[in-house]
Design a protein around this motif. Structure first.
Motif, short mmCIF file in Angstrom:
data_model
loop_
_atom_site.label_atom_id
_atom_site.label_comp_id
_atom_site.label_asym_id
_atom_site.label_seq_id
_atom_site.Cartn_x
_atom_site.Cartn_y
_atom_site.Cartn_z
N ALA A 53 0.74 -1.25 -0.07
CA ALA A 53 0.22 -0.07 -0.01
C ALA A 53 0.80 1.27 -0.08
O ALA A 53 0.46 2.28 -0.47
CB ALA A 53 -0.89 -0.16 1.22
N LEU A 92 -5.86 -0.66 -1.60
CA LEU A 92 -5.83 -0.91 -0.38
C LEU A 92 -6.31 -2.27 -0.04
O LEU A 92 -5.64 -2.98 0.73
CB LEU A 92 -6.54 0.19 0.54
CG LEU A 92 -5.80 1.52 0.61
CD1 LEU A 92 -6.98 2.47 1.32
CD2 LEU A 92 -4.50 1.36 1.47
N SER A 95 -3.71 -4.77 -1.59
CA SER A 95 -2.57 -5.13 -0.73
C SER A 95 -2.77 -5.73 0.51
O SER A 95 -2.09 -6.68 1.15
CB SER A 95 -1.80 -3.71 -0.69
OG SER A 95 -2.53 -2.81 0.13
N TYR A 96 -4.01 -5.24 1.44
CA TYR A 96 -4.43 -5.83 2.54
C TYR A 96 -4.43 -7.28 2.58
O TYR A 96 -4.15 -8.27 3.35
CB TYR A 96 -5.58 -5.21 3.11
CG TYR A 96 -6.06 -5.59 4.46
CD1 TYR A 96 -5.41 -5.37 5.57
CD2 TYR A 96 -7.22 -6.57 4.42
CE1 TYR A 96 -5.76 -5.94 6.76
CE2 TYR A 96 -7.66 -7.07 5.38
CZ TYR A 96 -7.04 -6.71 6.75
OH TYR A 96 -7.61 -7.33 8.01
N LYS A 100 -2.75 -10.62 3.91
CA LYS A 100 -3.35 -11.35 5.09
C LYS A 100 -3.46 -13.17 4.50
O LYS A 100 -3.40 -13.84 5.28
CB LYS A 100 -4.57 -11.10 5.40
CG LYS A 100 -4.59 -9.80 6.18
CD LYS A 100 -3.91 -9.84 7.52
CE LYS A 100 -4.07 -8.59 8.15
NZ LYS A 100 -3.24 -8.63 9.42
#
Length: 178
Positions: A53, A92, A95-96, A100
């Motif tokens: 991000a 966002l 990339s998040y 995860k």
């Protein structure tokens, strides 16, 4: 690496990716929304997948304003911030989720699918349900805008994200061999 070095690397990567994105927008402009949008989303997703991000966000936010200045896309400045928000949500979420989940190809594609739906939703609700009716009330009517900010946004985000997953996998393999 120290904090200053990391910041400089992020800035350089963002600047390089922004330059690539602007070049891609300019070169593909004659080919229409499907090609240009897919290429833009490829660069956005690739920046989120490969660098995260911190690198992807500036590219996502700045690119629609530069596209507006270059005459790429709708010539309505009011739409540039909305496109920036859609791009921001795309990188966002991408990339998040990729951070995860495992790095498998299927999980990356799932992340792209979710990111694409989020971007589509933001742009559809923001443009078709909010900005375009507002523009119509101001006397600016362009029926093509409603189509431009509907299903093509989902399609180009999915195509671009899928290309980014493939490209990042190829770059990863090349780095391991080198």
């Amino acid at each position: 690496m120290n904090k200053a070095t990391t910041s400089v690397q992020r800035l350089c990567r963002s600047a390089l990716l922004l330059a690539v994105l602007i070049t891609v927008q300019y070169v593909t402009k004659p080919f229409g929304q499907l090609i240009t949008g897919s290429c833009v989303n490829t660069v956005l997703a690739l920046s989120a997948i490969m660098f995260g991000a911190w690198v992807a966000v500036p590219v996502a936010i700045i690119s629609p304003f530069i596209a507006f200045l270059l005459g790429i896309g709708p010539a309505i400045l009011l739409l540039a911030p909305l496109i920036a928000v859609g791009n921001l949500c795309y990188v966002l979420v991408c990339s998040y989720l990729i951070g995860k989940l495992s790095k498998s190809l299927i999980h990356k594609e799932l992340c792209i699918a979710v990111s694409s739906v989020v971007k589509f939703g933001v742009l559809y609700l923001g443009a078709v349900k909010l900005v375009i009716p507002l523009l119509a009330n101001m006397g600016i009517k362009n029926p093509a805008l409603s189509v431009m900010f509907s299903w093509p946004q989902l399609v180009t985000a999915l195509i671009g994200g899928t290309l980014a997953v493939v490209i990042s996998a190829l770059i990863g393999k090349a780095n391991k061999k080198g």
